[in-house]
Design a protein around this motif. Structure first.
Motif, short mmCIF file in Angstrom:
data_model
loop_
_atom_site.label_atom_id
_atom_site.label_comp_id
_atom_site.label_asym_id
_atom_site.label_seq_id
_atom_site.Cartn_x
_atom_site.Cartn_y
_atom_site.Cartn_z
N GLU A 168 1.59 -16.34 10.70
CA GLU A 168 2.47 -16.70 9.59
C GLU A 168 2.19 -15.81 8.38
N TYR A 169 0.93 -15.50 8.14
CA TYR A 169 0.55 -14.60 7.04
C TYR A 169 1.25 -13.25 7.21
N TYR A 170 1.21 -12.71 8.40
CA TYR A 170 1.82 -11.40 8.62
C TYR A 170 3.34 -11.46 8.59
N ARG A 171 3.91 -12.54 9.06
CA ARG A 171 5.37 -12.65 9.06
C ARG A 171 5.93 -12.87 7.67
N ALA A 172 5.10 -13.35 6.74
CA ALA A 172 5.58 -13.66 5.40
C ALA A 172 5.95 -12.42 4.60
N ASP A 173 5.34 -11.27 4.91
CA ASP A 173 5.64 -10.01 4.22
C ASP A 173 5.81 -8.93 5.27
N GLN A 174 6.97 -8.32 5.31
CA GLN A 174 7.28 -7.39 6.40
C GLN A 174 6.42 -6.13 6.37
N TRP A 175 5.79 -5.83 5.23
CA TRP A 175 4.95 -4.63 5.17
C TRP A 175 3.58 -4.84 5.81
N ARG A 176 3.16 -6.07 5.94
CA ARG A 176 1.81 -6.33 6.46
C ARG A 176 1.75 -6.05 7.97
N GLY A 177 0.59 -5.53 8.38
CA GLY A 177 0.38 -5.27 9.80
C GLY A 177 1.20 -4.13 10.35
N THR A 178 1.59 -3.19 9.47
CA THR A 178 2.36 -2.02 9.90
C THR A 178 1.60 -0.75 9.52
N TRP A 179 1.75 0.28 10.33
CA TRP A 179 1.07 1.54 10.02
C TRP A 179 1.71 2.25 8.84
N ASP A 180 3.04 2.20 8.72
CA ASP A 180 3.68 2.98 7.66
C ASP A 180 3.63 2.29 6.31
N LYS A 181 3.56 0.96 6.25
CA LYS A 181 3.59 0.25 4.97
C LYS A 181 2.22 -0.25 4.52
N HIS B 73 0.81 -1.22 0.00
CA HIS B 73 0.00 0.00 0.00
C HIS B 73 0.84 1.27 0.00
N ALA B 74 1.92 1.28 0.76
CA ALA B 74 2.69 2.52 0.94
C ALA B 74 3.34 2.99 -0.34
N SER B 75 3.61 2.08 -1.27
CA SER B 75 4.29 2.47 -2.51
C SER B 75 3.32 2.90 -3.60
N HIS B 76 2.01 2.71 -3.40
CA HIS B 76 1.04 3.02 -4.44
C HIS B 76 1.11 4.48 -4.89
N ALA B 77 1.18 5.39 -3.92
CA ALA B 77 1.06 6.81 -4.25
C ALA B 77 2.20 7.27 -5.15
N ARG B 78 3.43 6.94 -4.80
CA ARG B 78 4.57 7.39 -5.60
C ARG B 78 4.54 6.77 -6.99
N ILE B 79 4.24 5.49 -7.06
CA ILE B 79 4.20 4.84 -8.38
C ILE B 79 3.10 5.45 -9.23
N ALA C 196 -3.87 4.13 -0.97
CA ALA C 196 -2.67 4.60 -0.28
C ALA C 196 -2.72 4.16 1.18
N ALA C 197 -1.55 4.21 1.81
CA ALA C 197 -1.46 3.81 3.22
C ALA C 197 -1.68 4.96 4.18
N THR C 198 -1.65 6.19 3.66
CA THR C 198 -1.78 7.36 4.52
C THR C 198 -2.56 8.45 3.78
N PRO C 199 -3.15 9.38 4.52
CA PRO C 199 -3.79 10.53 3.87
C PRO C 199 -2.83 11.31 3.00
N ALA C 200 -1.57 11.42 3.42
CA ALA C 200 -0.58 12.15 2.61
C ALA C 200 -0.37 11.45 1.27
#
Length: 352
Positions: free
Chosen positions: A160-173, A74-80, A98-102
């Protein structure tokens, strides 16, 4: 517009096959590039689907295709998206925008500067026959005065689902968890059916993924719709139910509850109306499952949405699900997160 439309897939994770297969099923469309920061993932997708070009730099894709699908975290959507619109590429972005309002502000500022490319967002359930049928019933007024409308999403996402991708379950990603990832599909469907959410108040918690994710696995919210009705959202990814979405609408003249796209309640004061509504849902056939690399709970809407996006590109029109419309559900989710922090109602100013 060239006779052959070339497409690139940016992000080669679990949702990428839905886009690749959707494009490859269309005449005059060719997926020519796949991109991922992990080159081996891109090469595996390229080999799986016969795609000629692989890169780890999405800018290389933008200079070589007519349109792209953004299937990254999600976090990379805006820039791309902003870079793609600037480059003149047509954009179809997976949820959440996007991951954030910004991030939302960035991509829409880019689209204001570069309005010519088609800018669509994936909410494939707007293409489901049963969801469209429910929206038609609301527009026809068969419910009378709508009193309440709600959505429940009960599913299971393991540690295990969340550990498989480091971006999951994070506020910034990821920007959250169950609300912004799983429930947002049905939050969008409900908001679209009801004509938009005016305000939201909600809260969330982490009940079963402590120490694994920093975001929510369970959430509830109250809604005020523009039509005057009240609503609810209930969502959890800690359920023993692997995947159970429900949308319910209750009015002065009748009620419908859809679970897994089929009516589990269809009751109206007028027996004739009830029979007509039941017949309408019975006619809502979905495509028979075939050979597919995508997960069954994604539903069957991706092929229809990809076809609509391509037609929009070819004919210079807006897609059925514009990014502008899809932003409304993201704003509702962000509103719930804000309400959790402030303990207040949050107005949703972005229209559906």
């Amino acid at each position: 517009m060239p006779a052959e439309l070339t497409c690139g897939i940016i992000g080669c994770g679990v949702i990428a096959p839905a886009h690749i297969q959707g494009y490859q099923a269309l005449d005059g469309v060719r997926v020519t590039w796949v991109c991922d920061l992990i080159e081996e993932k891109a090469r595996q997708r390229a080999a799986q689907f016969g795609i000629p070009h692989v890169t780890t730099d999405y800018h290389e894709v933008l200079s070589n295709v007519d349109c792209i699908s953004i299937c990254t975290d999600h976090a990379s959507h805006a820039r791309i998206a902003a870079d793609a619109l600037k480059a003149g590429a047509h954009v179809l972005c997976e949820k959440a925008l996007a991951a954030t309002p910004a991030g939302l502000r960035m991509m829409f500022a880019a689209h204001e500067r570069h309005p010519q490319p088609v800018f669509g967002a994936v909410f494939q359930h707007r293409f489901d026959p049963d969801i469209r049928q429910l929206k038609r019933l609301v527009e026809e007024g068969v419910f009378g005065t709508i009193l309440t409308a709600g959505v429940q999403v009960r599913c299971l996402r393991t540690n295990e689902y969340y550990r498989a991708d480091q971006w999951r379950g994070t506020w910034d990603k990821e920007g959250g968890a169950v609300l912004i990832n799983q429930a947002i599909h049905f939050i969008d469907a409900l908001a679209w059916i009801m004509g938009g959410v005016q305000a939201v108040q909600g809260t969330h918690t982490n009940l079963t993924h402590n120490g694994v994710i920093e975001t929510e696995d369970t959430a509830v919210a109250m809604l005020r719709f523009h039509c005057g009705a009240l609503g609810t959202i209930e969502a959890t990814c800690s359920s023993n139910l692997d995947w159970e979405p429900t949308i319910a609408i209750h009015g002065t003249h009748g009620a419908v509850e859809l679970r897994h796209g089929r009516p589990v309640k269809c009751e109206f004061r007028d027996a004739g109306v009830a029979e007509r509504v039941r017949e309408g849902f019975a006619a809502c056939t979905r495509p028979a499952p075939g050979q597919s690399a995508i997960k069954s709970y994604y539903g069957e809407g991706h092929p229809a949405q990809l076809a609509d996006f391509v037609d929009a590109v070819r004919n210079g029109r807006a897609p059925f699900v514009t990014a502008r419309s899809a932003r409304h559900a993201v704003e509702v989710v962000f509103g719930i997160y804000q309400s959790h922090r402030t303990h207040k109602w949050v107005e949703i100013t972005w229209p559906i």
